[in-house]
Design a protein around this motif. Structure first.
Motif, PDB file in Angstrom:
ATOM      1  N   ASN A   1       0.833  -1.196   0.000  1.00 16.48           N
ATOM      2  CA  ASN A   1       0.000   0.000   0.000  1.00 16.48           C
ATOM      3  C   ASN A   1       0.876   1.258   0.000  1.00 16.48           C
ATOM      4  N   ILE A   2       0.798   1.995  -1.081  1.00 19.33           N
ATOM      5  CA  ILE A   2       1.661   3.171  -1.200  1.00 19.33           C
ATOM      6  C   ILE A   2       1.295   4.245  -0.189  1.00 19.33           C
ATOM      7  N   PHE A   3       0.076   4.243   0.291  1.00 15.49           N
ATOM      8  CA  PHE A   3      -0.343   5.237   1.279  1.00 15.49           C
ATOM      9  C   PHE A   3       0.260   4.964   2.663  1.00 15.49           C
ATOM     10  N   SER A   4       0.887   3.805   2.823  1.00 17.41           N
ATOM     11  CA  SER A   4       1.560   3.500   4.079  1.00 17.41           C
ATOM     12  C   SER A   4       2.903   4.219   4.186  1.00 17.41           C
ATOM     13  N   ILE A   5       3.353   4.794   3.083  1.00 16.33           N
ATOM     14  CA  ILE A   5       4.609   5.557   3.076  1.00 16.33           C
ATOM     15  C   ILE A   5       4.252   7.031   3.200  1.00 16.33           C
ATOM     16  N   SER A   6       4.732   7.659   4.241  1.00 18.31           N
ATOM     17  CA  SER A   6       4.275   9.014   4.543  1.00 18.31           C
ATOM     18  C   SER A   6       4.812  10.055   3.569  1.00 18.31           C
ATOM     19  N   ASN A   7       5.969   9.796   3.002  1.00 17.83           N
ATOM     20  CA  ASN A   7       6.567  10.797   2.131  1.00 17.83           C
ATOM     21  C   ASN A   7       7.484  10.102   1.119  1.00 17.83           C
ATOM     22  N   ILE A   8       7.211  10.292  -0.149  1.00 15.44           N
ATOM     23  CA  ILE A   8       8.022   9.721  -1.223  1.00 15.44           C
ATOM     24  C   ILE A   8       8.610  10.851  -2.051  1.00 15.44           C
ATOM     25  N   ALA A   9       9.892  10.750  -2.303  1.00 11.87           N
ATOM     26  CA  ALA A   9      10.574  11.787  -3.075  1.00 11.87           C
ATOM     27  C   ALA A   9      11.179  11.209  -4.349  1.00 11.87           C
ATOM     28  N   TRP A  10      11.264  12.045  -5.346  1.00 11.40           N
ATOM     29  CA  TRP A  10      12.024  11.744  -6.553  1.00 11.40           C
ATOM     30  C   TRP A  10      13.345  12.506  -6.489  1.00 11.40           C
ATOM     31  N   TYR A  11      14.416  11.785  -6.811  1.00  9.91           N
ATOM     32  CA  TYR A  11      15.741  12.370  -6.909  1.00  9.91           C
ATOM     33  C   TYR A  11      16.319  12.016  -8.275  1.00  9.91           C
ATOM     34  N   ARG A  12      17.384  12.706  -8.615  1.00 16.68           N
ATOM     35  CA  ARG A  12      18.124  12.299  -9.800  1.00 16.68           C
ATOM     36  C   ARG A  12      19.610  12.522  -9.562  1.00 16.68           C
ATOM     37  N   GLN A  13      20.402  11.734 -10.273  1.00 16.28           N
ATOM     38  CA  GLN A  13      21.850  11.881 -10.186  1.00 16.28           C
ATOM     39  C   GLN A  13      22.428  11.805 -11.583  1.00 16.28           C
ATOM     40  N   ALA A  14      22.965  12.931 -12.016  1.00 17.97           N
ATOM     41  CA  ALA A  14      23.603  13.013 -13.323  1.00 17.97           C
ATOM     42  C   ALA A  14      25.038  12.522 -13.215  1.00 17.97           C
ATOM     43  N   PRO A  15      25.612  12.098 -14.321  1.00 19.27           N
ATOM     44  CA  PRO A  15      26.994  11.616 -14.301  1.00 19.27           C
ATOM     45  C   PRO A  15      27.945  12.654 -13.716  1.00 19.27           C
ATOM     46  N   GLY A  16      28.714  12.245 -12.739  1.00 14.46           N
ATOM     47  CA  GLY A  16      29.701  13.124 -12.139  1.00 14.46           C
ATOM     48  C   GLY A  16      29.146  14.179 -11.204  1.00 14.46           C
ATOM     49  N   LYS A  17      27.871  14.095 -10.906  1.00 12.13           N
ATOM     50  CA  LYS A  17      27.244  15.100 -10.044  1.00 12.13           C
ATOM     51  C   LYS A  17      26.611  14.440  -8.821  1.00 12.13           C
TER      52      LYS A  17
END
Length: 114
Positions: free
Chosen positions: A27-43
């Motif tokens: 159940n995705i609602f059981s997770i209080s906070n979901i974030a999207w991140y990204r990581q570019a090459p070398g960063k």
């Protein structure tokens, strides 16, 4: 603990769009906070935005405009829509449960190139 799995990445031309998925094993609602991140090459990894279980969404200032986070509770999935893709959007994109000690997933590769 509910696990999150990213998918939907790929090779896309500049100016194109892509929708990434983050699917929960429960159940995705059981997770209080979901974030999207990204990581570019070398960063360093950077925050794109987040969605709380109650539906509140916020974005990092640098990500406002072309990035849209949404959720489909029936599919236990959070989405990241990216429009007007640029080569500098090339990165591995991760969704993350922001609970303490929650692990990082494998991410999904987005490559923007002609």
């Amino acid at each position: 603990q509910v696990q999150l799995v990213e998918s939907g990445g790929g090779l896309v031309q500049p100016g194109g769009s892509l929708r990434l998925s983050c699917t929960a094993s429960g159940n995705i609602f059981s997770i209080s906070n979901i974030a999207w991140y990204r990581q570019a090459p070398g960063k360093e990894r950077e925050l794109v935005g987040s969605i709380k279980a109650g539906g509140f969404i916020k974005y990092a200032d640098s990500m406002k405009g072309r990035f849209t986070i949404s959720r489909d509770g029936d599919k236990n999935t959070v989405y990241l829509q990216i429009n007007s893709l640029r080569p500098e959007d090339t990165a591995v994109y991760y969704c993350k449960d922001l609970s303490p000690d929650a692990p990082w997933g494998q991410g999904t590769q987005v490559t923007v190139s002609s």
